[in-house]
Design a protein around this motif. Structure first.
Motif, PDB file in Angstrom:
ATOM      1  N   LEU A 107       0.831  -1.216   0.000  1.00 20.78           N
ATOM      2  CA  LEU A 107       0.000   0.000   0.000  1.00 20.78           C
ATOM      3  C   LEU A 107       0.862   1.262   0.000  1.00 20.78           C
ATOM      4  N   MET A 108       1.932   1.234   0.791  1.00 21.08           N
ATOM      5  CA  MET A 108       2.842   2.380   0.814  1.00 21.08           C
ATOM      6  C   MET A 108       3.371   2.667  -0.587  1.00 21.08           C
ATOM      7  N   VAL A 109       3.763   1.588  -1.272  1.00 20.40           N
ATOM      8  CA  VAL A 109       4.314   1.749  -2.616  1.00 20.40           C
ATOM      9  C   VAL A 109       3.244   2.296  -3.559  1.00 20.40           C
ATOM     10  N   ALA A 110       2.015   1.765  -3.413  1.00 23.63           N
ATOM     11  CA  ALA A 110       0.937   2.226  -4.290  1.00 23.63           C
ATOM     12  C   ALA A 110       0.694   3.724  -4.088  1.00 23.63           C
ATOM     13  N   TYR A 111       0.625   4.158  -2.835  1.00 18.80           N
ATOM     14  CA  TYR A 111       0.415   5.581  -2.588  1.00 18.80           C
ATOM     15  C   TYR A 111       1.590   6.414  -3.093  1.00 18.80           C
ATOM     16  N   SER A 112       2.808   5.897  -2.922  1.00 19.39           N
ATOM     17  CA  SER A 112       3.977   6.623  -3.423  1.00 19.39           C
ATOM     18  C   SER A 112       3.883   6.798  -4.931  1.00 19.39           C
ATOM     19  N   LYS A 113       3.500   5.717  -5.617  1.00 22.83           N
ATOM     20  CA  LYS A 113       3.420   5.787  -7.085  1.00 22.83           C
ATOM     21  C   LYS A 113       2.354   6.789  -7.515  1.00 22.83           C
ATOM     22  N   CYS A 114       1.344   6.992  -6.655  1.00 21.29           N
ATOM     23  CA  CYS A 114       0.299   7.963  -6.972  1.00 21.29           C
ATOM     24  C   CYS A 114       0.654   9.342  -6.420  1.00 21.29           C
ATOM     25  N   SER A 115       1.895   9.481  -5.968  1.00 16.61           N
ATOM     26  CA  SER A 115       2.382  10.746  -5.392  1.00 16.61           C
ATOM     27  C   SER A 115       1.597  11.198  -4.164  1.00 16.61           C
ATOM     28  N   GLU A 116       0.972  10.252  -3.482  1.00 15.64           N
ATOM     29  CA  GLU A 116       0.267  10.601  -2.238  1.00 15.64           C
ATOM     30  C   GLU A 116       1.182  10.263  -1.067  1.00 15.64           C
ATOM     31  N   MET A 117       2.204  11.094  -0.913  1.00 15.49           N
ATOM     32  CA  MET A 117       3.238  10.763   0.060  1.00 15.49           C
ATOM     33  C   MET A 117       2.733  10.835   1.500  1.00 15.49           C
ATOM     34  N   LEU A 134      12.075   9.566  -3.019  1.00 13.77           N
ATOM     35  CA  LEU A 134      12.997   9.855  -4.119  1.00 13.77           C
ATOM     36  C   LEU A 134      12.262   9.963  -5.454  1.00 13.77           C
ATOM     37  N   GLN A 135      11.275   9.086  -5.651  1.00 15.56           N
ATOM     38  CA  GLN A 135      10.565   9.109  -6.929  1.00 15.56           C
ATOM     39  C   GLN A 135       9.634  10.306  -7.040  1.00 15.56           C
ATOM     40  N   ASN A 136       9.366  10.965  -5.905  1.00  8.72           N
ATOM     41  CA  ASN A 136       8.470  12.104  -5.951  1.00  8.72           C
ATOM     42  C   ASN A 136       9.190  13.420  -5.692  1.00  8.72           C
ATOM     43  N   GLY A 137      10.494  13.389  -5.904  1.00 14.37           N
ATOM     44  CA  GLY A 137      11.256  14.620  -5.767  1.00 14.37           C
ATOM     45  C   GLY A 137      11.490  15.055  -4.336  1.00 14.37           C
ATOM     46  N   GLY A 138      11.163  14.177  -3.380  1.00 16.73           N
ATOM     47  CA  GLY A 138      11.387  14.540  -1.982  1.00 16.73           C
ATOM     48  C   GLY A 138      12.739  14.070  -1.492  1.00 16.73           C
ATOM     49  N   THR A 139      13.778  14.484  -2.206  1.00 16.01           N
ATOM     50  CA  THR A 139      15.128  14.006  -1.891  1.00 16.01           C
ATOM     51  C   THR A 139      15.501  14.276  -0.434  1.00 16.01           C
ATOM     52  N   ALA A 171      19.598   9.762  -5.095  1.00 15.73           N
ATOM     53  CA  ALA A 171      19.490  10.986  -4.297  1.00 15.73           C
ATOM     54  C   ALA A 171      20.651  11.934  -4.535  1.00 15.73           C
ATOM     55  N   ARG A 172      21.204  11.919  -5.721  1.00 15.94           N
ATOM     56  CA  ARG A 172      22.259  12.864  -6.015  1.00 15.94           C
ATOM     57  C   ARG A 172      21.644  14.250  -6.220  1.00 15.94           C
TER      58      ARG A 172
END
Length: 877
Positions: free
Chosen positions: A346-356, A383-388, A416-417
């Motif tokens: 579920l965490m991954v699913a929300y991340s992929k939907c940018s619902e951090m 990282l995938q949502n620009g929240g480095t 995360a560079r």
DNA sequence: ATAGGGTTAG
């Protein structure tokens, strides 16, 4: 022993007080029920685990003498419910009590040892079996085989089996299953044949085991033979056998047969549905998987943990936010809300939907139960949502909490560079011994390539232990990105030699490498052939790569052929085709393709419009360019980026409207970037605006002090104005800062060999002939009234010499050589790493008339098709 | 249950 609902009430109301009452009547029914509670599976969570263990201990300690039968019964229940440690404790209790374990008890405990992978305990039991004479017992022998096979003792297991006087189907099946779990699939299949040759009839479990082996090996033919045997033996209605058949067919890619088995089943359980749904996903039938999930719900089958995990992952892939939320509710209702795997999915699913925020909520609720997996999931989500920054913070927090990163974490964190220096992470990777891991290595390769350090990437690549296809592809793409065709081809040949099967990503990288200006045209064609052989040429990413490769290598017709043949296209396919036409200056086709996209209501993105606006720029269509910018904002609701504004600056600049270009720069909502200033500067040189040119050059030099283009353009401006003093200052600045002007090269391919030329080059063996050809051309040019445009010469020399400099530009040498070496009438193809200068452009147009030749020049920006005194770029470039 | 490679632009 199943637990009736009434029992739940009993368990819930249970207190130590009530236990004391039950204790008085040990043989009464409620106590049996307490047994059942104590040994019940962990998923039946209406009684907490700690309470169950209290009950179990109580029963063990406080109950009067038990006999072997009771021990045996309890042991078996423990084993059945995956309570192995409790089983061991119970056995120790039995041993202490001085009772002599019998065959069935030893057999049960051996099974437990197998599950705990405890060979040492298993061997001790083996001795005890021999001593007590139980070893002769078939069931004990079979359990011994099982125990050894599960504890990496394949040989010992086989030995016990060979020495068994009596064998049952279960003994055979245990050995076959043992081979299978140790990856010895061939031995497993051999044994299956031998078993039947010796007249043993397989039981349903044997079939399940064998079908598992066939699924792993993708052996469909043998699989359908076994299917026939299943029917002959009358097992075709047994649910778990059918489940294995479905799994076997789907793992071998035969979806139809799997569905046929499914449709004929009299009873389906959750595993059946899961096999089908997960199998559909493996075969890329995602939508069908969703549909089956839907039907499963309609059929009233209870969703299980693996089903949820599979379907939630599907939601993640499709960014199905609403469905994911609904699933989370279902999970709650199903009582699986505490399952870590589901939560992670579920965490991954929300991340992929940018619902951090939603992802983090789940993560933070797991406090105390987090593992490296949940941390990694959360980190890569950010990282995938620009929240480095969040990711970096979490990574540090994770280390502080004593959780060590694993290979997944390292490969994620390398994105995360520049928050983490590659060097630091690389050092940590080496220290923690992950440098040989393919996934970590691949991320490192990619990171180094993006830093332009291919040398370091190569070093990392060589260290990777077992290079998988992803690692090979990453290295290939590294060479492609720096335009090193030879390096890429070398790697490709190496992987082919090692028997690695390329996939569409591998091929699109090598094709991309063949799109480099210096690559031989034939090379790209050969890899196109490879992809046809592998039946990958129609995959999305590969066909886009082919379109681009052919377009960049000058063959726009082949590019269009590939495009036309595509059965499926995405945004990238369309963009590739439009950009191909744009590079070739075919404005009509650009518009045609764009209108096609529009008519079909296809998705467009910012890149589509960058292509469209710059196509207008090169065709001098200022109003049209402006129109597309407006269409993008108004009709497609795409927010313009700095790149779009730079394109607009370029549009006005090239058309000579420098004021309007400055308006764009001043009016854009960002600070103008290097591209905008560079566009303006280039136009200032052509339109001889020294003041604005100076400003643009200063801005550009400030932004990119090491980029030679700014200095060269500025010095060109001063040269054009005859201001040699200022020009010398610019040159001095370049020297001080050690900025090197990129030398201009031109290449021509003759008979599969590439020849390169520098301005004034004398290194070619046919130099004499080339220069006399140039002189001949120059004479004919003057006859036609041509006057050299010496504005394009950068040196402070006499006019006469300037003309000589011009006539020796690298593209002219290459063309002269082409005219000599290529058969009359054939097209001459030239590549240049810099832009063609205005004078050469005029000259080549004339040469196309004088020599009656088509000449195609690919410069750093675009194609110029010279024909009958005209150029496809319409003199805008 | 978590991770890495690809295709489009200037």
């Amino acid at each position: 022993m199943t637990l009736k609902p009434a029992l739940r009430t009993l368990a819930q109301s249970y207190t130590n007080q009530t236990l004391k009452q039950y204790q008085l009547s040990y043989h009464s029914k409620p106590l049996c029920h307490l047994h059942a509670i104590a040994v019940s599976p962990k998923s039946e969570s209406f009684v907490s685990e700690s309470r169950k263990s209290v009950i179990a201990h109580h029963l063990l300690d406080k109950t009067p003498q038990r006999d072997l039968l009771e021990y045996n019964h309890l042991l078996f229940e423990y084993f059945r419910n995956d309570r192995n440690n409790e089983a061991i404790n119970l056995f120790v209790g039995l041993w202490r009590s001085g009772l002599q374990a019998n065959g069935s008890i030893l057999s049960s405990v051996l099974k437990v040892c197998g599950c705990l992978s405890d060979q040492v305990a298993g061997r001790q039991l083996h001795c005890q079996c021999v001593k007590s004479g139980c070893a002769e017992d078939v069931s004990v022998g079979t359990s011994l085989v099982d125990m050894y096979m599960k504890t990496e003792g394949v040989r010992d297991g086989r030995k016990v089996f060979d020495e068994m006087g009596d064998r049952t189907v279960v003994s055979w099946t245990s050995l076959i299953a043992g081979y299978a779990r140790n990856g010895l699939n061939d031995q497993a299949l051999e044994l299956f044949s031998e078993m039947r040759l010796q007249g043993n009839k397989p039981n349903p479990h044997t079939f399940v085991t064998v079908l598992g082996v066939l699924a792993a090996k993708g052996m469909v033919e043998k699989g359908s033979q076994v299917h026939t045997m299943v029917i002959k033996n009358g097992f075709e209605s047994i649910t778990f056998v059918c489940n294995s058949l479905i799994n076997m067919y789907l793992k071998s890619g035969i979806v139809k047969d799997a569905k046929a088995v499914f449709d004929c089943m009299p009873n389906r359980d959750a595993v059946t549905w899961n096999s089908l749904i997960a199998g559909y996903v493996i075969n890329g039938l995602d939508l069908e998987a969703f549909e089956m999930f839907n039907q499963m719900g309609l059929a009233g089958v209870k969703f299980t943990q693996p089903i949820f995990v599979t379907v939630i992952k599907l939601c993640a892939n499709y960014k199905e936010l609403v469905f994911a939320r609904q699933l989370q509710c279902c999970v709650l209702k199903s009582g699986l809300a505490f399952d870590r795997n589901i939560k992670t999915a579920l965490m991954v699913a929300y991340s992929k939907c940018s619902e951090m925020d939603d992802a983090y909520k789940i993560f933070s609720m797991m406090q105390g139960f987090q593992s490296v997996v949940t941390w990694t999931a959360m980190i890569s989500g950010y990282l995938q949502n620009g929240g480095t920054e969040h990711a970096v913070k979490l990574f540090c927090q994770m280390s502080r909490e004593g959780i060590k990163p694993n290979d997944f974490t390292y490969s994620a964190i390398l994105m995360a560079r520049p928050s983490f220096s590659i060097g630091q992470v690389h050092a940590q990777v080496i220290k923690t011994n992950y440098e040989k891991s393919p996934s970590v290595g691949t991320s490192l390769i990619d990171a180094y390539v993006k830093m332009q350090n291919v040398h370091e990437a190569e070093k990392v690549f060589h260290i990777i232990d077992e290079k998988d296809i992803v690692a090979w592809s990453a290295m290939l793409s590294g060479y492609a990105q720096i335009g090193d065709t030879e390096g890429a081809v070398k790697i490709y040949l190496q992987l082919a030699r090692e028997g690695v099967i390329p996939n569409e990503f591998t091929l699109s990288s090598i094709i991309n490498a063949c799109a480099a200006p210096t690559a031989a045209v034939e090379q790209g064609k050969q890899f196109h052939a490879c992809s046809i052989k592998l039946r990958l040429n129609n995959t999305l990413c590969l066909s886009s790569a082919l379109v681009t490769m052919y377009a960049k290598r000058g063959n726009i017709d082949s590019a269009n052929e590939v495009f036309k043949r595509q059965g499926e296209r995405d945004l990238v396919s369309w963009n590739s085709m439009i950009s191909g036409y744009a590079q070739h200056g075919n404005g009509k086709k650009v518009l045609e393709v764009f209108e096609d996209m529009r008519r079909q209501n296809l998705e467009m993105d910012g890149i589509t419009f960058i292509i469209m606006i710059s196509a207008c720029t090169h065709a001098g269509l200022v109003d049209e360019g402006k129109k597309y910018f407006n269409i993008m904002v108004q009709d497609y609701h795409i927010d313009p980026t700095t790149e779009h504004y730079s394109c607009m600056v370029d549009l006005y600049s090239r058309a000579g409207n420098l004021e309007k270009a400055m308006d764009i720069i001043n009016g854009m909502p960002f600070e103008a970037g290097a591209n905008a200033w560079r566009a303006l500067l280039g136009a200032c040189r052509i339109h001889r605006n020294i003041e604005l040119g100076k400003l643009a050059a200063e801005k550009l030099i400030a932004l990119q002090p090491q980029d030679s283009a700014a200095y060269v353009l500025l010095s060109n401006i001063y040269a054009t104005a005859g201001n040699w003093q200022e020009r010398a200052k610019v040159r001095k600045l370049m020297d001080e800062r050690n900025v090197k002007k990129q030398p201009g090269y031109s290449w021509i391919e003759v008979k599969n060999k590439t020849y390169s030329f520098l301005a004034g080059d004398l290194s070619h063996p046919m130099s004499d002939l080339i220069y006399s050809k140039l002189e001949e051309l120059n004479n004919r040019l003057s006859d036609m009234g041509y006057q050299p445009d010496t504005n394009y010469v950068l040196h402070d020399v006499e006019e006469e010499h300037k003309a000589a400099f011009l006539s020796q530009h690298s593209e002219r040498l290459a063309i002269a050589f082409g005219l000599i070496a290529k058969p009359p009438g054939s097209t001459i193809q030239i590549l240049k790493n810099l832009r063609v200068c205005g004078d050469c452009h005029t000259v080549i147009k004339l040469i196309s008339v004088i020599e009656a030749r088509d000449i195609v020049v690919r410069d750093s920006n675009r194609f110029h098709h010279f024909k009958d005194g005209l150029c496809s770029c319409g003199d805008y470039w």
